[in-house]
Write a protein that holds these residues in place. Structure first.
Motif, PDB file in Angstrom:
ATOM      1  N   ASP A 192      11.505 -58.218 -63.507  1.00 16.80           N
ATOM      2  CA  ASP A 192      11.073 -58.656 -62.178  1.00 16.80           C
ATOM      3  C   ASP A 192      10.054 -57.695 -61.571  1.00 16.80           C
ATOM      4  O   ASP A 192       9.145 -58.106 -60.844  1.00 16.80           O
ATOM      5  CB  ASP A 192      12.283 -58.782 -61.248  1.00 16.80           C
ATOM      6  CG  ASP A 192      13.146 -59.997 -61.584  1.00 16.80           C
ATOM      7  OD1 ASP A 192      14.315 -60.024 -61.146  1.00 16.80           O
ATOM      8  OD2 ASP A 192      12.651 -60.911 -62.285  1.00 16.80           O
ATOM      9  N   SER A 193      10.211 -56.419 -61.865  1.00 16.31           N
ATOM     10  CA  SER A 193       9.350 -55.395 -61.252  1.00 16.31           C
ATOM     11  C   SER A 193       7.900 -55.470 -61.715  1.00 16.31           C
ATOM     12  O   SER A 193       7.023 -54.878 -61.084  1.00 16.31           O
ATOM     13  CB  SER A 193       9.911 -54.000 -61.547  1.00 16.31           C
ATOM     14  OG  SER A 193      10.001 -53.792 -62.947  1.00 16.31           O
ATOM     15  N   VAL A 194       7.626 -56.178 -62.823  1.00 12.57           N
ATOM     16  CA  VAL A 194       6.253 -56.231 -63.325  1.00 12.57           C
ATOM     17  C   VAL A 194       5.677 -57.644 -63.346  1.00 12.57           C
ATOM     18  O   VAL A 194       4.501 -57.825 -63.681  1.00 12.57           O
ATOM     19  CB  VAL A 194       6.151 -55.616 -64.753  1.00 12.57           C
ATOM     20  CG1 VAL A 194       6.739 -54.219 -64.780  1.00 12.57           C
ATOM     21  CG2 VAL A 194       6.817 -56.520 -65.791  1.00 12.57           C
ATOM     22  N   LYS A 195       6.483 -58.628 -62.979  1.00 12.34           N
ATOM     23  CA  LYS A 195       5.996 -60.011 -62.989  1.00 12.34           C
ATOM     24  C   LYS A 195       4.774 -60.156 -62.089  1.00 12.34           C
ATOM     25  O   LYS A 195       4.748 -59.652 -60.975  1.00 12.34           O
ATOM     26  CB  LYS A 195       7.095 -60.966 -62.520  1.00 12.34           C
ATOM     27  CG  LYS A 195       8.121 -61.294 -63.573  1.00 12.34           C
ATOM     28  CD  LYS A 195       9.180 -62.255 -63.044  1.00 12.34           C
ATOM     29  CE  LYS A 195      10.225 -62.550 -64.101  1.00 12.34           C
ATOM     30  NZ  LYS A 195      11.314 -63.417 -63.579  1.00 12.34           N
ATOM     31  N   GLY A 196       3.769 -60.848 -62.614  1.00 16.21           N
ATOM     32  CA  GLY A 196       2.547 -61.061 -61.856  1.00 16.21           C
ATOM     33  C   GLY A 196       1.542 -59.929 -61.976  1.00 16.21           C
ATOM     34  O   GLY A 196       0.394 -60.071 -61.558  1.00 16.21           O
ATOM     35  N   ARG A 197       1.973 -58.799 -62.541  1.00 17.25           N
ATOM     36  CA  ARG A 197       1.068 -57.651 -62.703  1.00 17.25           C
ATOM     37  C   ARG A 197       0.816 -57.319 -64.169  1.00 17.25           C
ATOM     38  O   ARG A 197      -0.281 -56.891 -64.525  1.00 17.25           O
ATOM     39  CB  ARG A 197       1.651 -56.416 -62.005  1.00 17.25           C
ATOM     40  CG  ARG A 197       1.877 -56.590 -60.530  1.00 17.25           C
ATOM     41  CD  ARG A 197       2.279 -55.251 -59.869  1.00 17.25           C
ATOM     42  NE  ARG A 197       3.530 -54.716 -60.398  1.00 17.25           N
ATOM     43  CZ  ARG A 197       3.633 -53.527 -60.970  1.00 17.25           C
ATOM     44  NH1 ARG A 197       2.560 -52.753 -61.106  1.00 17.25           N
ATOM     45  NH2 ARG A 197       4.818 -53.100 -61.400  1.00 17.25           N
ATOM     46  N   PHE A 198       1.824 -57.495 -65.004  1.00 17.80           N
ATOM     47  CA  PHE A 198       1.704 -57.170 -66.427  1.00 17.80           C
ATOM     48  C   PHE A 198       1.648 -58.462 -67.239  1.00 17.80           C
ATOM     49  O   PHE A 198       2.295 -59.455 -66.893  1.00 17.80           O
ATOM     50  CB  PHE A 198       2.902 -56.363 -66.910  1.00 17.80           C
ATOM     51  CG  PHE A 198       2.980 -54.948 -66.373  1.00 17.80           C
ATOM     52  CD1 PHE A 198       2.146 -54.502 -65.352  1.00 17.80           C
ATOM     53  CD2 PHE A 198       3.891 -54.051 -66.902  1.00 17.80           C
ATOM     54  CE1 PHE A 198       2.211 -53.212 -64.872  1.00 17.80           C
ATOM     55  CE2 PHE A 198       3.978 -52.755 -66.438  1.00 17.80           C
ATOM     56  CZ  PHE A 198       3.141 -52.332 -65.419  1.00 17.80           C
ATOM     57  N   THR A 199       0.915 -58.409 -68.346  1.00 16.31           N
ATOM     58  CA  THR A 199       0.848 -59.541 -69.268  1.00 16.31           C
ATOM     59  C   THR A 199       1.019 -59.038 -70.696  1.00 16.31           C
ATOM     60  O   THR A 199       0.287 -58.142 -71.137  1.00 16.31           O
ATOM     61  CB  THR A 199      -0.503 -60.273 -69.155  1.00 16.31           C
ATOM     62  OG1 THR A 199      -0.692 -60.724 -67.808  1.00 16.31           O
ATOM     63  CG2 THR A 199      -0.536 -61.474 -70.090  1.00 16.31           C
ATOM     64  N   ILE A 200       1.983 -59.622 -71.383  1.00 16.42           N
ATOM     65  CA  ILE A 200       2.204 -59.272 -72.786  1.00 16.42           C
ATOM     66  C   ILE A 200       1.570 -60.344 -73.664  1.00 16.42           C
ATOM     67  O   ILE A 200       1.594 -61.539 -73.333  1.00 16.42           O
ATOM     68  CB  ILE A 200       3.708 -59.115 -73.110  1.00 16.42           C
ATOM     69  CG1 ILE A 200       3.905 -58.546 -74.512  1.00 16.42           C
ATOM     70  CG2 ILE A 200       4.455 -60.431 -72.929  1.00 16.42           C
ATOM     71  CD1 ILE A 200       5.357 -58.146 -74.801  1.00 16.42           C
ATOM     72  N   SER A 201       0.969 -59.915 -74.773  1.00 15.23           N
ATOM     73  CA  SER A 201       0.374 -60.851 -75.718  1.00 15.23           C
ATOM     74  C   SER A 201       0.480 -60.244 -77.108  1.00 15.23           C
ATOM     75  O   SER A 201       0.833 -59.067 -77.251  1.00 15.23           O
ATOM     76  CB  SER A 201      -1.091 -61.142 -75.357  1.00 15.23           C
ATOM     77  OG  SER A 201      -1.856 -59.955 -75.386  1.00 15.23           O
TER      78      SER A 201
END
Length: 121
Positions: free
Chosen positions: A61-70
């Protein structure tokens, strides 16, 4: 010998961005889930993001919208794009993966050595 090697950490100001990479190498038959964890000084390790072999993702939850994993399956590499970094994102970031080595019939967890991310003004 299977290994994971992270890169891309460093020092960044609050609000900045970094992109972490983690490449798997060795006698690898297949890779299942890949992900990132982090551990800040004096704190427990916490999961950050995870991606399945098919591309399904989930995030803390703390990184949703800021981090993207691929991931790039052909290059056996997972990425973590980190935007709008905050002071509290400072930690050592580790990648991990469920890997089936050649000669084995099961998947085993492997972890990289970690890369330091420091967010500071």
């Amino acid at each position: 010998q299977v290994q994971l090697v992270e890169s891309g950490g460093g020092l960044v100001q609050p609000g900045g961005s970094l992109r972490l990479s983690c490449a798997a190498s060795g006698r690898i038959f297949n890779i299942n889930d890949m992900g990132w964890y982090r551990q800040a000084p004096g704190k427990e390790r916490q999961p950050v993001a995870r991606i399945s072999s098919g591309g399904s993702t989930n995030y803390a939850d703390s990184v949703k919208g800021r981090f993207t994993i691929s991931r790039d399956n052909a290059k056996k590499t997972v990425f973590l794009q980190m935007n709008t970094l905050k002071l509290e994102d400072t930690a050592v970031y580790y990648c991990n993966a469920e890997i089936r080595p050649y000669g084995s019939s099961i998947y085993r967890p492997f972890q990289g050595q970690g890369t330091q991310v420091t967010v500071s003004s």
